[in-house]
Design an enzyme around this catalytic site. Structure first.
Site, mmCIF file in Angstrom:
data_model
loop_
_atom_site.group_PDB
_atom_site.id
_atom_site.type_symbol
_atom_site.label_atom_id
_atom_site.label_comp_id
_atom_site.label_asym_id
_atom_site.label_seq_id
_atom_site.Cartn_x
_atom_site.Cartn_y
_atom_site.Cartn_z
ATOM 1 N N TYR A 114 0.822 -1.212 0.000
ATOM 2 C CA TYR A 114 0.000 0.000 0.000
ATOM 3 C C TYR A 114 0.859 1.267 0.000
ATOM 4 C CZ TYR A 114 -4.649 -1.979 0.802
ATOM 5 O OH TYR A 114 -5.864 -2.617 0.669
ATOM 6 N N LYS A 117 3.490 -15.370 2.434
ATOM 7 C CA LYS A 117 3.714 -16.081 1.175
ATOM 8 C C LYS A 117 5.225 -16.302 1.061
ATOM 9 C CE LYS A 117 2.302 -17.818 -2.748
ATOM 10 N NZ LYS A 117 1.552 -19.082 -2.792
ATOM 11 N N ASP A 170 -2.478 -18.238 0.504
ATOM 12 C CA ASP A 170 -3.432 -18.893 -0.411
ATOM 13 C C ASP A 170 -4.153 -20.041 0.298
ATOM 14 O OD1 ASP A 170 -0.969 -20.183 -0.325
ATOM 15 O OD2 ASP A 170 -0.957 -20.762 -2.436
ATOM 16 N N ASP A 192 -6.231 -7.161 3.989
ATOM 17 C CA ASP A 192 -7.367 -6.509 3.329
ATOM 18 C C ASP A 192 -8.269 -7.571 2.699
ATOM 19 O OD1 ASP A 192 -8.917 -4.385 2.205
ATOM 20 O OD2 ASP A 192 -7.931 -4.769 0.286
ATOM 21 N N ASP A 234 -12.209 -9.277 4.230
ATOM 22 C CA ASP A 234 -13.473 -9.298 3.465
ATOM 23 C C ASP A 234 -14.004 -10.729 3.414
ATOM 24 O OD1 ASP A 234 -13.299 -6.576 2.888
ATOM 25 O OD2 ASP A 234 -13.864 -6.843 0.787
HETATM 26 C C1 IPM Z 1 -10.367 -1.285 3.919
HETATM 27 C C2 IPM Z 1 -10.635 -0.666 2.576
HETATM 28 C C3 IPM Z 1 -9.482 0.257 2.203
HETATM 29 C C4 IPM Z 1 -8.215 -0.576 2.152
HETATM 30 C C5 IPM Z 1 -9.691 1.044 0.900
HETATM 31 C C6 IPM Z 1 -10.970 1.832 0.903
HETATM 32 C C7 IPM Z 1 -8.504 1.925 0.587
HETATM 33 O O1 IPM Z 1 -10.841 -1.642 1.612
HETATM 34 O O2 IPM Z 1 -10.284 -0.532 4.916
HETATM 35 O O3 IPM Z 1 -10.244 -2.502 3.994
HETATM 36 O O4 IPM Z 1 -7.915 -1.175 1.116
HETATM 37 O O5 IPM Z 1 -7.502 -0.619 3.145
HETATM 38 MN MN MN Z 2 -10.793 -3.683 2.366
#
Ligand code: IPM
Ligand code: MN
Length: 351
Positions: free
Chosen positions: A142, A189, A221, A245, A249
């Site tokens: 990032y 990884k 993975d 990240d 999710d």
């Molecule tokens: C998160 C979001 C952010 C990230 C984006 C909006 C930049 O997806 O907080 O997980 O990738 O960190």
């Molecule tokens: Mn995210």
């Protein structure tokens, strides 16, 4: 207790979900005799429109001088669909994380009794899941060097980690694991990436300081697969920014909805509390977004100030709303869907 909290609503559904977290926090404050002084400030596309910058200095000053930051979401489709935009809302979020030194993002994954049956995953696999993904937040790909070359036909992003960045994140992971079920998993990884080998080497060297914690090392993975297959095998997981990240999710599916998962971002000074979901622009202004992730982020805030009863009260009322079907459309299925603001009102009234 007297708390000064910077309030960064941001974009999309941010302002709507933040409103509900404020209602609930104020109700908690009234019940337990605390005083919250909210300090609203601009971020994201809203800040770009107002002052040309997604994380203005004034906003930073407000955050840095507060006891905590409560944050909604950032992002706007008008920028997503324009790769040439040089000023983007997300830059504000990254700048904020970096300037506030928020190097550790704490993303818990747990299940809600009344939602277990609704999960796309089998009940026996997920029931009782209680894990924390500790995502490195101010380094890695990032923030590494990135650019275009060859007349724009080649692009690169670099994943760079320094030993101290891994060490301070890992230390939080070890400390957390010590207080929980004493299991720490380093997700990397290392079979391919040099930066991951540095992660492994650094964490391995720290193991002797924490003899009571059992450490495992797994490739990202494979973890992507096992996380939804055997979530109960995990307790505290530490991982690099991008891996975290993606995995968080994925982990939100275990609890039933992205709209439910809170997080805290911590560093050395002020901490920030935010839902893991984004700005969900399709729902903006419609009063339909699920406010619970933000409300539960406020619970994490109270807990970090040792206001454990207050945090427990928020979680209890959230569970009650789920059990009684006072839910937004993402969870309502065939039943009546409540508005974002109605859920917030109900929570505040039932505290
Ligand atoms: C998160 C979001 C952010 C990230 C984006 C909006 C930049 O997806 O907080 O997980 O990738 O960190
Ligand atoms: Mn995210």
């Amino acid at each position: 207790m007297k708390l000064n909290i910077a309030l960064l609503a941001g974009d999309g559904i941010g302002p709507e979900v933040i409103d509900q977290a404020v209602k609930v926090s104020n109700a908690v404050a009234a019940k337990y005799h605390h005083e919250i002084n909210w300090k609203p400030a601009l971020t994201g596309a809203a800040a770009i429109d107002a002052v040309g910058e997604p994380y203005p200095d004034e906003t930073h000053a407000i955050c840095a001088n507060s006891d905590a930051v409560l944050f909604g979401a950032i992002g706007h489709p008008r920028f997503d669909n324009d790769p040439s935009a040089t000023v983007r809302p997300e830059q504000g979020l990254l700048k904020m994380r970096q300037k506030l030194g928020l190097f550790a993002n704490v993303r818990p994954t747990f299940t809600f009794p009344s939602l277990i049956e609704k999960s796309p995953l089998k009940k026996e696999r997920i029931e009782g899941t209680d894990l924390i993904i500790l995502r490195e937040l101010t380094g890695g790909i990032y923030f590494g060097e990135r650019n275009r070359k060859d007349d724009g036909n080649t692009a690169f992003d670099t994943m760079t980690y320094e030993r101290f960045e891994i060490e301070r994140l890992a230390r939080k992971g070890f400390e957390m694991a010590k207080k929980r079920s004493k299991k720490l998993c380093c997700v990397d990884k290392a079979n391919v990436l040099e930066s991951s080998r540095l992660w492994r080497e650094t964490v391995q060297a720290m193991e002797k300081e924490y003899p009571e914690v059992a450490v495992s090392y797994e490739f990202v993975d494979a973890v992507a697969m096992r996380l939804v297959q055997w979530p109960k095998a995990y307790d505290v997981m530490i991982t690099a920014n991008l891996f975290g990240d993606i995995l968080t999710d994925e982990a939100s599916v275990i609890s039933g909805s992205m709209g439910l998962m809170p997080s805290s971002s911590v560093g050395s000074e002020v901490s920030l509390y935010e839902p893991i979901h984004g700005s969900y622009p399709q729902a903006a202004g419609k009063d339909i977004a699920n406010p619970l992730a933000t409300v539960l982020s406020a619970a994490m805030l109270f807990e970090d100030f040792n206001l454990n009863e207050e945090a427990a009260a928020i979680r209890a009322v959230v569970n009650k709303s789920l059990a009684e079907g006072i839910v937004t459309e993402d969870l309502a299925e065939d039943a009546k869907a409540y508005k974002t603001s109605e859920v917030g009102d109900w929570l505040a009234a039932n505290l």
